[in-house]
Motif scaffolding. Structure first.
Motif, PDB file in Angstrom:
ATOM      1  N   THR A  95       0.800  -1.232   0.000  1.00 29.35           N
ATOM      2  CA  THR A  95       0.000   0.000   0.000  1.00 29.35           C
ATOM      3  C   THR A  95       0.831   1.280   0.000  1.00 29.35           C
ATOM      4  O   THR A  95       0.270   2.375   0.080  1.00 29.35           O
ATOM      5  CB  THR A  95      -0.935   0.046   1.229  1.00 29.35           C
ATOM      6  N   GLN A  96       2.151   1.168  -0.107  1.00 29.87           N
ATOM      7  CA  GLN A  96       2.996   2.369  -0.028  1.00 29.87           C
ATOM      8  C   GLN A  96       4.055   2.412  -1.120  1.00 29.87           C
ATOM      9  O   GLN A  96       4.686   1.405  -1.434  1.00 29.87           O
ATOM     10  CB  GLN A  96       3.719   2.448   1.319  1.00 29.87           C
ATOM     11  N   ILE A  97       4.232   3.622  -1.633  1.00 26.64           N
ATOM     12  CA  ILE A  97       5.301   3.918  -2.588  1.00 26.64           C
ATOM     13  C   ILE A  97       6.153   5.027  -1.993  1.00 26.64           C
ATOM     14  O   ILE A  97       5.632   5.973  -1.413  1.00 26.64           O
ATOM     15  CB  ILE A  97       4.728   4.383  -3.944  1.00 26.64           C
ATOM     16  N   GLN A  98       7.467   4.900  -2.148  1.00 23.18           N
ATOM     17  CA  GLN A  98       8.392   5.958  -1.744  1.00 23.18           C
ATOM     18  C   GLN A  98       8.936   6.627  -2.998  1.00 23.18           C
ATOM     19  O   GLN A  98       9.371   5.952  -3.937  1.00 23.18           O
ATOM     20  CB  GLN A  98       9.551   5.384  -0.942  1.00 23.18           C
ATOM     21  N   VAL A  99       8.876   7.957  -2.995  1.00 26.24           N
ATOM     22  CA  VAL A  99       9.480   8.752  -4.055  1.00 26.24           C
ATOM     23  C   VAL A  99      10.738   9.384  -3.474  1.00 26.24           C
ATOM     24  O   VAL A  99      10.669  10.063  -2.444  1.00 26.24           O
ATOM     25  CB  VAL A  99       8.527   9.868  -4.543  1.00 26.24           C
ATOM     26  N   LEU A 100      11.877   9.141  -4.097  1.00 26.66           N
ATOM     27  CA  LEU A 100      13.145   9.752  -3.690  1.00 26.66           C
ATOM     28  C   LEU A 100      13.598  10.687  -4.798  1.00 26.66           C
ATOM     29  O   LEU A 100      13.663  10.287  -5.966  1.00 26.66           O
ATOM     30  CB  LEU A 100      14.227   8.700  -3.477  1.00 26.66           C
ATOM     31  N   CYS A 101      13.914  11.921  -4.443  1.00 23.27           N
ATOM     32  CA  CYS A 101      14.451  12.871  -5.405  1.00 23.27           C
ATOM     33  C   CYS A 101      15.843  13.288  -4.940  1.00 23.27           C
ATOM     34  O   CYS A 101      16.011  13.723  -3.794  1.00 23.27           O
ATOM     35  CB  CYS A 101      13.540  14.090  -5.534  1.00 23.27           C
ATOM     36  N   SER A 102      16.814  13.147  -5.835  1.00 25.42           N
ATOM     37  CA  SER A 102      18.192  13.550  -5.558  1.00 25.42           C
ATOM     38  C   SER A 102      18.585  14.644  -6.529  1.00 25.42           C
ATOM     39  O   SER A 102      18.296  14.550  -7.727  1.00 25.42           O
ATOM     40  CB  SER A 102      19.140  12.361  -5.725  1.00 25.42           C
ATOM     41  N   CYS A 103      19.242  15.682  -6.000  1.00 25.77           N
ATOM     42  CA  CYS A 103      19.683  16.812  -6.815  1.00 25.77           C
ATOM     43  C   CYS A 103      21.139  17.112  -6.507  1.00 25.77           C
ATOM     44  O   CYS A 103      21.579  16.939  -5.365  1.00 25.77           O
ATOM     45  CB  CYS A 103      18.858  18.066  -6.509  1.00 25.77           C
ATOM     46  N   SER A 104      21.855  17.607  -7.515  1.00 29.21           N
ATOM     47  CA  SER A 104      23.230  18.039  -7.271  1.00 29.21           C
ATOM     48  C   SER A 104      23.616  19.150  -8.235  1.00 29.21           C
ATOM     49  O   SER A 104      22.993  19.342  -9.280  1.00 29.21           O
ATOM     50  CB  SER A 104      24.208  16.865  -7.376  1.00 29.21           C
ATOM     51  N   LEU A 105      24.658  19.869  -7.835  1.00 31.20           N
ATOM     52  CA  LEU A 105      25.241  20.938  -8.642  1.00 31.20           C
ATOM     53  C   LEU A 105      26.553  21.354  -8.028  1.00 31.20           C
ATOM     54  O   LEU A 105      26.899  20.941  -6.924  1.00 31.20           O
ATOM     55  CB  LEU A 105      24.305  22.154  -8.738  1.00 31.20           C
ATOM     56  N   LYS A 106      27.273  22.181  -8.737  1.00 33.75           N
ATOM     57  CA  LYS A 106      28.411  22.894  -8.169  1.00 33.75           C
ATOM     58  C   LYS A 106      27.965  24.347  -8.156  1.00 33.75           C
ATOM     59  O   LYS A 106      27.753  24.950  -9.207  1.00 33.75           O
ATOM     60  CB  LYS A 106      29.677  22.706  -9.000  1.00 33.75           C
ATOM     61  N   GLY A 107      27.785  24.886  -6.953  1.00 32.92           N
ATOM     62  CA  GLY A 107      27.247  26.230  -6.870  1.00 32.92           C
ATOM     63  C   GLY A 107      27.459  26.869  -5.514  1.00 32.92           C
ATOM     64  O   GLY A 107      28.218  26.377  -4.680  1.00 32.92           O
ATOM     65  N   LYS A 108      26.742  27.975  -5.286  1.00 33.46           N
ATOM     66  CA  LYS A 108      26.911  28.793  -4.092  1.00 33.46           C
ATOM     67  C   LYS A 108      25.801  28.605  -3.072  1.00 33.46           C
ATOM     68  O   LYS A 108      25.826  29.221  -2.015  1.00 33.46           O
ATOM     69  CB  LYS A 108      26.985  30.269  -4.493  1.00 33.46           C
TER      70      LYS A 108
END
Length: 163
Positions: A95-108
């Motif tokens: 009955t459950q779904i996990q959504v994982l969002c990963s983000c990356s950059l080179k920044g400030k």
């Protein structure tokens, strides 16, 4: 690390933080959202039996787009040149779904808000595409799981909650 709210000036007015003097460093973040639904709804998602088409692919694309558009949605977020966004969707139980969002950059500035926005919008898209068969779905535990880089250093959630 200061407890001062950086988005408020001395008079308490909201403003965008000046990051021009910050160092460019690699920054990453990972966030989750959990969607709880009827077991037969999850079966339809997995088997592709919903009228709106490929629910999981659409949710992934929506999450990626949302992460890229975070500064358009959250007023004081900086527009960022993300170098990577991924949205992974995992079945946790019948009955459950996990959504994982990963983000990356080179920044400030960090990418926590982008990861949270991506996970949230992917979950909302799952809801939208499945609401015809299950209006009682619940999106919960939208949370930052970890971040790396920047002045404040690395941070890891001490407990990953899925229920």
């Amino acid at each position: 690390m200061s407890n001062k709210l950086t988005h408020l000036d001395n008079q308490g007015h909201a403003h965008m933080v000046d990051v021009s003097d910050k160092d460019m460093t690699k920054r990453t973040a990972r966030a989750q959202a959990i969607i709880e639904m009827k077991a037969d709804t999850l079966v339809k998602i997995i088997e592709g039996g919903l009228p709106k088409g490929d629910v999981l692919a659409t949710a992934r694309i929506a999450g990626i787009q949302a992460a890229k558009k975070t500064s358009d949605l959250i007023p004081l977020c900086h527009p960022l040149m993300l170098t990577k966004v991924s949205v992974d969707i995992t079945v946790l139980s019948e009955t459950q779904i996990q959504v994982l969002c990963s983000c990356s950059l080179k920044g400030k500035t960090g990418v926590e808000m982008e990861a949270l926005t991506g996970a949230s919008v992917a979950a909302l898209t799952l809801y939208d595409m499945c609401k015809a068969v299950d209006k009682g779905m619940v999106i919960k535990n939208v949370s930052l799981l970890e971040k790396q880089g920047g002045k404040s250093g690395d941070w890891l959630a001490t407990e990953y909650k899925t229920d």
